[in-house]
Design a protein around this motif. Structure first.
Motif, PDB file in Angstrom:
ATOM      1  N   ILE A  30      22.290  -5.437  30.675  1.00 62.90           N
ATOM      2  CA  ILE A  30      21.705  -4.168  29.971  1.00 62.90           C
ATOM      3  C   ILE A  30      20.786  -4.799  29.080  1.00 62.90           C
ATOM      4  O   ILE A  30      20.906  -5.732  28.187  1.00 62.90           O
ATOM      5  CB  ILE A  30      22.724  -3.650  29.089  1.00 62.90           C
ATOM      6  CG1 ILE A  30      24.103  -3.223  29.943  1.00 62.90           C
ATOM      7  CG2 ILE A  30      22.293  -2.566  28.468  1.00 62.90           C
ATOM      8  CD1 ILE A  30      25.137  -2.548  29.175  1.00 62.90           C
ATOM      9  N   GLU A  32      18.792  -3.066  27.174  1.00 61.22           N
ATOM     10  CA  GLU A  32      18.518  -2.325  25.572  1.00 61.22           C
ATOM     11  C   GLU A  32      19.034  -3.257  24.453  1.00 61.22           C
ATOM     12  O   GLU A  32      20.204  -4.004  24.739  1.00 61.22           O
ATOM     13  CB  GLU A  32      19.343  -1.211  25.720  1.00 61.22           C
ATOM     14  CG  GLU A  32      18.483  -0.049  25.936  1.00 61.22           C
ATOM     15  CD  GLU A  32      19.200   1.284  26.269  1.00 61.22           C
ATOM     16  OE1 GLU A  32      20.174   1.483  25.688  1.00 61.22           O
ATOM     17  OE2 GLU A  32      18.554   2.400  26.458  1.00 61.22           O
ATOM     18  N   VAL A  34      18.913  -5.816  20.905  1.00 60.50           N
ATOM     19  CA  VAL A  34      18.168  -7.162  20.581  1.00 60.50           C
ATOM     20  C   VAL A  34      19.363  -8.327  20.265  1.00 60.50           C
ATOM     21  O   VAL A  34      18.796  -9.377  20.237  1.00 60.50           O
ATOM     22  CB  VAL A  34      17.219  -7.028  19.455  1.00 60.50           C
ATOM     23  CG1 VAL A  34      16.202  -6.012  19.918  1.00 60.50           C
ATOM     24  CG2 VAL A  34      17.637  -6.475  18.259  1.00 60.50           C
ATOM     25  N   GLU A  35      20.427  -8.001  19.851  1.00 64.33           N
ATOM     26  CA  GLU A  35      21.327  -8.860  19.412  1.00 64.33           C
ATOM     27  C   GLU A  35      22.266  -9.576  20.166  1.00 64.33           C
ATOM     28  O   GLU A  35      22.206 -11.017  20.146  1.00 64.33           O
ATOM     29  CB  GLU A  35      22.233  -8.317  18.349  1.00 64.33           C
ATOM     30  CG  GLU A  35      21.571  -7.596  17.138  1.00 64.33           C
ATOM     31  CD  GLU A  35      20.899  -8.763  16.173  1.00 64.33           C
ATOM     32  OE1 GLU A  35      21.338  -9.802  16.363  1.00 64.33           O
ATOM     33  OE2 GLU A  35      19.896  -8.135  15.557  1.00 64.33           O
ATOM     34  N   ILE A  49      32.275  -2.757  29.008  1.00 68.28           N
ATOM     35  CA  ILE A  49      31.134  -3.362  28.647  1.00 68.28           C
ATOM     36  C   ILE A  49      31.750  -4.940  28.420  1.00 68.28           C
ATOM     37  O   ILE A  49      32.685  -4.947  27.799  1.00 68.28           O
ATOM     38  CB  ILE A  49      30.514  -2.741  27.509  1.00 68.28           C
ATOM     39  CG1 ILE A  49      30.058  -1.428  27.670  1.00 68.28           C
ATOM     40  CG2 ILE A  49      29.506  -3.732  26.729  1.00 68.28           C
ATOM     41  CD1 ILE A  49      28.558  -1.544  28.413  1.00 68.28           C
ATOM     42  N   SER A 103      36.020  -1.316  26.040  1.00 63.61           N
ATOM     43  CA  SER A 103      35.992  -0.225  27.045  1.00 63.61           C
ATOM     44  C   SER A 103      34.680   0.539  26.955  1.00 63.61           C
ATOM     45  O   SER A 103      33.884   0.224  25.810  1.00 63.61           O
ATOM     46  CB  SER A 103      37.205   0.825  26.556  1.00 63.61           C
ATOM     47  OG  SER A 103      36.774   1.250  25.206  1.00 63.61           O
ATOM     48  N   TRP A 109      22.854   7.811  24.072  1.00 58.30           N
ATOM     49  CA  TRP A 109      22.214   7.906  22.602  1.00 58.30           C
ATOM     50  C   TRP A 109      20.757   8.767  22.755  1.00 58.30           C
ATOM     51  O   TRP A 109      20.344   9.156  23.783  1.00 58.30           O
ATOM     52  CB  TRP A 109      21.961   6.454  22.091  1.00 58.30           C
ATOM     53  CG  TRP A 109      20.951   5.705  22.667  1.00 58.30           C
ATOM     54  CD1 TRP A 109      21.026   4.806  23.818  1.00 58.30           C
ATOM     55  CD2 TRP A 109      19.350   5.403  22.180  1.00 58.30           C
ATOM     56  NE1 TRP A 109      19.816   4.081  24.025  1.00 58.30           N
ATOM     57  CE2 TRP A 109      19.213   4.544  23.151  1.00 58.30           C
ATOM     58  CE3 TRP A 109      18.789   5.997  21.280  1.00 58.30           C
ATOM     59  CZ2 TRP A 109      17.488   4.172  22.951  1.00 58.30           C
ATOM     60  CZ3 TRP A 109      17.167   5.599  21.264  1.00 58.30           C
ATOM     61  CH2 TRP A 109      16.866   4.720  22.042  1.00 58.30           C
ATOM     62  N   ASP A 193      24.446  -0.993  10.863  1.00 57.55           N
ATOM     63  CA  ASP A 193      23.387  -0.814  11.802  1.00 57.55           C
ATOM     64  C   ASP A 193      23.503   0.331  12.640  1.00 57.55           C
ATOM     65  O   ASP A 193      23.409   0.374  13.937  1.00 57.55           O
ATOM     66  CB  ASP A 193      23.767  -2.015  12.947  1.00 57.55           C
ATOM     67  CG  ASP A 193      22.397  -2.422  13.831  1.00 57.55           C
ATOM     68  OD1 ASP A 193      21.192  -1.873  13.177  1.00 57.55           O
ATOM     69  OD2 ASP A 193      22.762  -2.961  14.548  1.00 57.55           O
ATOM     70  N   ASP A 197      20.639   4.398  18.545  1.00 61.30           N
ATOM     71  CA  ASP A 197      21.038   3.739  19.722  1.00 61.30           C
ATOM     72  C   ASP A 197      22.569   3.163  19.579  1.00 61.30           C
ATOM     73  O   ASP A 197      23.116   2.533  20.536  1.00 61.30           O
ATOM     74  CB  ASP A 197      20.050   2.616  20.366  1.00 61.30           C
ATOM     75  CG  ASP A 197      20.104   1.334  19.402  1.00 61.30           C
ATOM     76  OD1 ASP A 197      20.571   1.577  18.227  1.00 61.30           O
ATOM     77  OD2 ASP A 197      19.355   0.225  19.633  1.00 61.30           O
ATOM     78  N   LYS A 296      11.642  -5.583  18.250  1.00 62.65           N
ATOM     79  CA  LYS A 296      11.244  -4.059  17.598  1.00 62.65           C
ATOM     80  C   LYS A 296      10.131  -4.458  16.606  1.00 62.65           C
ATOM     81  O   LYS A 296      10.176  -5.513  16.236  1.00 62.65           O
ATOM     82  CB  LYS A 296      12.511  -3.609  17.125  1.00 62.65           C
ATOM     83  CG  LYS A 296      13.692  -3.320  18.177  1.00 62.65           C
ATOM     84  CD  LYS A 296      14.639  -2.663  17.678  1.00 62.65           C
ATOM     85  CE  LYS A 296      15.776  -2.175  18.598  1.00 62.65           C
ATOM     86  NZ  LYS A 296      16.890  -1.667  18.044  1.00 62.65           N
TER      87      LYS A 296
HETATM   88  N1  LIG Z   1      31.079   0.566  24.798  1.00 61.22           N
HETATM   89  C1  LIG Z   1      30.034   0.725  25.278  1.00 61.22           C
HETATM   90  N2  LIG Z   1      30.132   1.858  26.113  1.00 61.22           N
HETATM   91  C2  LIG Z   1      28.988   2.115  26.550  1.00 61.22           C
HETATM   92  N3  LIG Z   1      27.749   1.597  26.370  1.00 61.22           N
HETATM   93  C3  LIG Z   1      27.490   0.472  25.874  1.00 61.22           C
HETATM   94  C4  LIG Z   1      28.658   0.055  25.048  1.00 61.22           C
HETATM   95  N4  LIG Z   1      28.409  -0.615  24.490  1.00 61.22           N
HETATM   96  C5  LIG Z   1      26.967  -1.149  24.601  1.00 61.22           C
HETATM   97  N5  LIG Z   1      26.719  -0.076  25.508  1.00 61.22           N
HETATM   98  C6  LIG Z   1      25.185  -0.167  26.260  1.00 61.22           C
HETATM   99  O1  LIG Z   1      24.627  -1.373  25.890  1.00 61.22           O
HETATM  100  C7  LIG Z   1      23.342  -1.117  24.979  1.00 61.22           C
HETATM  101  C8  LIG Z   1      23.246  -2.093  24.029  1.00 61.22           C
HETATM  102  O2  LIG Z   1      24.349  -2.170  23.269  1.00 61.22           O
HETATM  103  P1  LIG Z   1      24.354  -2.473  21.526  1.00 61.22           P
HETATM  104  O3  LIG Z   1      23.421  -1.629  21.065  1.00 61.22           O
HETATM  105  O4  LIG Z   1      25.722  -2.839  21.198  1.00 61.22           O
HETATM  106  O5  LIG Z   1      23.494  -3.956  21.703  1.00 61.22           O
HETATM  107  P2  LIG Z   1      23.223  -4.831  20.252  1.00 61.22           P
HETATM  108  O6  LIG Z   1      22.296  -6.024  20.966  1.00 61.22           O
HETATM  109  O7  LIG Z   1      23.931  -5.227  19.528  1.00 61.22           O
HETATM  110  O8  LIG Z   1      21.574  -4.083  19.886  1.00 61.22           O
HETATM  111  P3  LIG Z   1      21.311  -3.439  18.681  1.00 61.22           P
HETATM  112  O9  LIG Z   1      21.925  -4.275  17.473  1.00 61.22           O
HETATM  113  O10 LIG Z   1      19.808  -3.518  18.862  1.00 61.22           O
HETATM  114  O11 LIG Z   1      21.667  -2.106  18.520  1.00 61.22           O
HETATM  115  C9  LIG Z   1      23.902   0.339  24.530  1.00 61.22           C
HETATM  116  O12 LIG Z   1      22.553   1.135  24.096  1.00 61.22           O
HETATM  117  C10 LIG Z   1      24.396   0.843  25.448  1.00 61.22           C
HETATM  118  O13 LIG Z   1      23.702   1.491  26.601  1.00 61.22           O
END
Ligand SMILES: Nc1ncnc2c1ncn2[C@@H]1O[C@H](COP(=O)(O)OP(=O)(O)OP(=O)(O)O)[C@@H](O)[C@H]1O
Ligand SMILES: N[C@@H](CCO)C(=O)O
Length: 322
Positions: A30, A32, A34-35, A49, A103, A109, A193, A197, A296
């Motif tokens: 995925i 999307e 950044v972390e 996931i 899950s 979003w 946070d 999204d 970002k």
């Molecule tokens: N449990 C979940 N169910 C459905 N989709 C998920 C789930 N967890 C993550 N995603 C998908 O993965 C994407 C990124 O997840 P998440 O926001 O947790 O990432 P991150 O790297 O921690 O990002 P950030 O800190 O920039 O928000 C979400 O926008 C979503 O599309």
């Protein structure tokens, strides 16, 4: 999320086989976020996931995040649930990184949240704070004042290559926050946070929160300050007071803010803006060009910070009477 760590087909097949969730049918990274690294996994039973925890997540903190999701779900807050493998373990290792399978949460979003979404968020955030009050574990917020100071040191002057004058502007703001930061407001578990999204909707109804990897124990009003920043500005950088009012009023219907929390809102909003200005600047300067990630823009948070510096009182956020 993003994809920093590649997992081979065989590694993943073996990993999924250690869970009682059916046979792997497909997976994809995925892009999307950044972390952390995230993969969407399908088995012949359900979607899941898979998260591989990267730079800012310390493995010793993972039990806090994963137990929090279980605690919230038990309290009726919709969020992903960690899946246990055949040996009952939630926290695993994959491709050399700590990893967990969670899950899949239904919903999408919202790219351009409206007033109704902000109100839904306010209600859900207050319920989340109440549900967290009896969560027994504790984690300090490592992205509060001391964390901001070390991020600034880590920048070693390079912030000026992102925006001329930024290093001094951040240092000045940090000195102000150091002198004035609130210390005695009601504390609890905060998400820390809660950007659009990380909040899913089905139609206009909020369907759940994701991404608890900055959750910690800190001032609950700071969470609202993060949301004021992330939800209530328009793409042209103007502040939408109607959205802020909708969010804060909905929050207060479930958990009324104390007088000191209200008074502290402008300060907390400055702190929250600085937090994301710092991490975004740091990430822009330090992200590996090969990672599948879209960094970002720090400028957005510099503009937000400057807005909050001009705010006179919490009434500028649309609540309270003169
Ligand atoms: N449990 C979940 N169910 C459905 N989709 C998920 C789930 N967890 C993550 N995603 C998908 O993965 C994407 C990124 O997840 P998440 O926001 O947790 O990432 P991150 O790297 O921690 O990002 P950030 O800190 O920039 O928000 C979400 O926008 C979503 O599309
Ligand atoms: N939500 C953050 C990224 C995670 O810290 C941002 O938009 O900067």
């Amino acid at each position: 999320m993003a994809v920093y760590t590649d997992v081979s087909d065989q590694e993943l097949e073996d990993f999924i086989a250690s869970y009682d969730i059916g046979t792997l049918t497909s997976f994809k990274g995925i892009a999307e976020g950044v972390e952390n690294t995230n993969y969407l996994i399908h088995t012949d039973t359900s979607p899941f996931i898979l998260t591989l925890y990267e730079k800012r997540v310390r493995s010793e903190d993972l039990p806090y995040f994963l137990s929090l999701m279980e605690h919230l779900a038990a309290a009726g807050i919709t969020c992903p649930l960690p899946v246990r493998d055949r040996e009952g373990r939630i926290l695993r290792e994959l491709a050399g990184r700590p990893a967990a399978l969670i899950s899949f949460l239904e919903g999408v979003w919202i790219r351009r949240p409206g007033i109704v979404h902000c109100a839904e968020l306010g209600t859900a955030l207050a319920k989340f704070h109440l549900a967290g009050l009896d969560f027994p574990m504790h984690r300090d917020n490592d992205l509060s004042l001391p964390g901001w100071r070390s991020l600034l040191e880590d920048l070693r002057g390079a912030a000026d290559t992102v925006i001329p004058g930024l290093q001094d502007e951040i240092a000045g703001e940090l000195a102000f926050l150091d002198a004035h930061w609130a210390t005695d407001l009601p504390v609890g578990v905060i998400h820390a946070d809660l950007f659009p999204d990380n909040v899913f909707f089905l139609g206009e109804k909020l369907s759940g929160f994701i991404d608890f990897y900055f959750a910690c124990n800190d001032m609950m009003a700071y969470d609202l300050a993060v949301c004021l920043n992330a939800w209530c500005f328009e793409p042209d950088a103007s502040f939408n007071v109607t959205k802020a009012r909708a969010m804060l009023q909905a929050y207060e219907k479930v958990r009324p803010l104390t007088g000191p929390e209200l008074e502290a809102l402008p300060l907390l909003a400055r702190g929250a803006a600085l937090r994301f200005l710092l991490t975004r600047t740091y990430d822009l300067l330090n992200t590996d060009a090969n990672a599948l990630v879209k960094t970002k823009d720090p400028r957005e948070y510099l503009r937000k910070l400057r807005f909050h510096q001009r705010v006179q009182s919490y009434r500028d956020y649309g609540i309270g009477s003169d």
